[in-house]
Scaffold this motif. Structure first.
Motif, short mmCIF file in Angstrom:
data_model
loop_
_atom_site.label_atom_id
_atom_site.label_comp_id
_atom_site.label_asym_id
_atom_site.label_seq_id
_atom_site.Cartn_x
_atom_site.Cartn_y
_atom_site.Cartn_z
N UNK A 174 0.57 -1.51 0.00
CA UNK A 174 0.02 -0.01 0.03
C UNK A 174 0.80 1.14 -0.08
N UNK A 175 1.79 1.37 0.95
CA UNK A 175 2.67 2.49 0.98
C UNK A 175 3.77 2.85 -0.25
N UNK A 176 4.21 1.88 -0.53
CA UNK A 176 5.13 2.06 -1.83
C UNK A 176 4.39 2.55 -2.97
N UNK A 177 3.16 1.84 -3.48
CA UNK A 177 2.36 2.25 -4.43
C UNK A 177 1.91 3.57 -4.19
N UNK A 181 6.72 4.00 -6.14
CA UNK A 181 7.50 2.79 -6.41
C UNK A 181 6.99 1.74 -7.06
N UNK A 182 7.79 0.88 -7.67
CA UNK A 182 7.36 -0.21 -8.49
C UNK A 182 7.56 -1.79 -7.49
N UNK A 183 6.64 -2.40 -7.40
CA UNK A 183 6.79 -3.57 -6.30
C UNK A 183 6.62 -4.89 -6.99
N UNK A 184 7.74 -5.50 -6.84
CA UNK A 184 7.73 -6.88 -7.50
C UNK A 184 7.63 -8.10 -6.40
N UNK A 185 6.77 -9.02 -6.51
CA UNK A 185 6.62 -9.98 -5.40
C UNK A 185 7.23 -11.33 -5.86
N UNK A 186 7.80 -12.22 -4.80
CA UNK A 186 7.94 -13.59 -5.52
C UNK A 186 7.95 -14.50 -4.37
N UNK A 187 7.27 -15.69 -4.50
CA UNK A 187 6.96 -16.39 -3.35
C UNK A 187 6.53 -17.83 -4.18
N UNK A 196 -3.17 -10.61 -5.53
CA UNK A 196 -2.08 -9.69 -5.47
C UNK A 196 -1.86 -8.85 -6.60
N UNK A 197 -1.69 -9.49 -7.80
CA UNK A 197 -1.57 -8.58 -9.02
C UNK A 197 -2.56 -7.55 -9.13
N UNK A 198 -3.91 -7.75 -8.86
CA UNK A 198 -4.85 -6.64 -8.75
C UNK A 198 -4.52 -5.58 -7.82
N UNK A 199 -3.73 -5.87 -7.04
CA UNK A 199 -3.22 -4.80 -5.70
C UNK A 199 -2.01 -4.13 -6.35
N UNK A 200 -1.65 -4.43 -7.69
CA UNK A 200 -0.69 -3.70 -8.28
C UNK A 200 0.67 -4.20 -8.38
N UNK A 201 0.70 -5.53 -7.61
CA UNK A 201 2.42 -5.91 -7.62
C UNK A 201 2.51 -6.76 -8.93
N UNK A 202 3.88 -6.74 -9.26
CA UNK A 202 4.35 -7.80 -10.40
C UNK A 202 4.66 -8.93 -9.87
N UNK A 203 4.26 -9.98 -10.43
CA UNK A 203 4.77 -11.38 -9.75
C UNK A 203 5.67 -11.87 -10.74
#
Ligand code: CP
Length: 305
Positions: A174-177, A181-187, A196-203
Motif C-alpha cells: 500500500x505504502x510503496x504504491x 515505487x514499483x513492487x515485485x513479489x516472488x514466493x 496480489x496482481x490486482x493490488x498492483x504488484x508484479x509477480x
C-alpha cells in the motif's frame, strides 16, 4: 486522513505518509544528536497490549513514548486478566478508565485494532493484526529506504517470501504504491495471496526475474504460526529456490539495499552472509522504528481531544 488512531496504511493518503516520514526524519536526527524534546508526551501514558509475541515493535513503541516523556505500561497477556477471559473490548474500557492515552495493539485477528478504536477514547495504534496490516513497520521500512534513495518514484522494490501470511507485505505494498515505487513479489504459489496482481504488484516468474535490477530486496519471514502444513516441503528447498544468498544479490542493482522486518530465520529467507553483509540495513530498520513511532505518537497527540 490522520485521525486519533493509526490502523493501516490503506487508510492513509500520500500526504499523511509524507508528513509522518518528515517528522520521523527529524525525530531520528534528534535521537542521534541526543536532543529529543522530552516534553512532547509529558503527562501522557502508553500501554502496549500484545496478544502475540514481539520484540521490536513492543520495545520500540515503549522507548519512543519514553523518549518523548510519556509513562508506559506493558500488558503481558500471560499474566493479565485476559487469562481469566476478559474480552478485548473490556480491556479497552479498562485502559480508558485507567487514563491511558495510547494503546498499541497486536492481535492475531485482522480488524481487532479497528474494533478497539471504535470503542475507546484512547488512540489505538495497530502493532500488527493477523495477516492484515503492520503500518509502523512499512513506515520504518520507508524511512530506511528514504535514507538511501532520493525518491520513491520508480524505485524497484522486490519482496520475497511468505506474502500470503504477511501483514508487512501488505502495508508495504500500500505504502510503496502510494509513493510511486514499483513492487515485485516472488514466493511459492502456496504463499502468494489471490488478487496480489490486482493490488498492483508484479509477480516474478523466478528468482533472477525477481531480483534483476532491484534497488531494494526485502526478505520476509516464513510465518509458521499462520500456516497450515504442507506449504513448503523443507526449509532447505525453500532456501534454494526462494532464499537470497550473495550470488543472488548480484542480479540486483549494485547499490541495492537488503531489508527484513525481523525476526529472521537465518539461512532460510536470507543467508547469514547477506544478513551480516554490507548491503544489509536490517539493524538500521530497527533504529528507524523508534523514530517512526516517536513521529506517529507526536502526530496522533495533536489529533486527540
Ligand atoms: N518486525 C516485527 O514486527 O518484529 P517483532 O515481531 O519483534 O515486533
Amino acid at each position: 486522513m490522520l485521525s486519533k488512531d493509526l490502523l493501516g496504511i490503506s487508510l492513509l493518503e500520500k500526504e499523511d505518509i509524507v508528513a509522518i516520514l518528515t517528522a520521523a526524519k527529524a525525530m531520528k536526527k534528534s535521537l542521534l544528536e541526543d536532543k529529543v524534546d522530552s516534553s512532547i508526551l509529558k503527562n501522557k501514558t502508553l500501554a502496549t497490549l500484545f496478544y502475540e509475541n514481539s520484540t521490536r515493535t513492543r520495545i520500540s513503541f515503549e522507548l519512543a513514548a519514553q523518549h518523548l516523556g510519556a509513562k508506559t505500561v506493558s500488558i503481558v497477556t500471560a499474566t493479565s486478566s485476559i487469562q481469566k477471559g476478559e474480552s478485548l473490548l473490556d480491556n479497552g474500557y479498562t485502559l480508558d478508565a485507567l487514563g491511558v492515552d495510547f494503546i498499541v495493539l497486536r492481535h492475531s485477528i485482522a480488524g481487532a485494532p479497528h474494533l478497539l478504536a471504535k470503542h475507546t477514547k484512547a488512540s489505538v495504534l495497530n502493532g500488527g493484526d493477523g495477516a492484515n496490516e503492520h503500518p509502523t513497520q512499512a513506515l520504518l521500512d520507508a524511512l530506511t529506504m528514504q535514507e538511501h534513495f532520493s525518491s520513491f518514484k520508480g524505485l524497484k522494490v522486490t519482496i520475497i517470501g511468505d506474502i500470503k501470511h504477511s501483514r508487512v507485505a501488505k502495508s508495504n505494498l500500500y505504502l510503496l504504491q502510494k509513493m510511486g515505487a514499483e513492487v515485485t513479489v516472488f514466493a511459492p504459489n502456496t504463499m502468494l495471496p489471490r488478487g496480489i496482481a490486482e493490488l498492483g504488484a508484479r509477480v516474478a516468474k523466478d528468482k533472477k526475474d525477481a531480483l534483476q535490477g532491484a534497488n531494494v530486496v526485502m526478505g520476509l519471514r516464513m510465518q509458521l504460526e499462520r500456516m497450515e502444513n504442507g506449504l513448503c516441503p523443507s526449509f532447505a528447498e525453500y532456501n534454494r529456490y526462494f532464499g537470497v544468498c550473495d550470488d543472488d544479490l548480484k542480479f540486483a542493482d549494485k547499490a541495492a539495499i537488503v531489508l527484513h522486518p525481523g525476526p529472521v530465520n537465518r539461512n532460510v529467507e536470507l543467508t547469514s552472509s547477506v544478513i551480516d553483509g554490507k548491503q544489509s540495513k536490517i539493524y538500521d530498520q530497527v533504529t528507524s522504528g523508534v523514530a517512526v513511532r516517536m513521529a506517529v505518537l507526536s502526530l496522533l497527540k495533536a489529533m486527540q481531544k
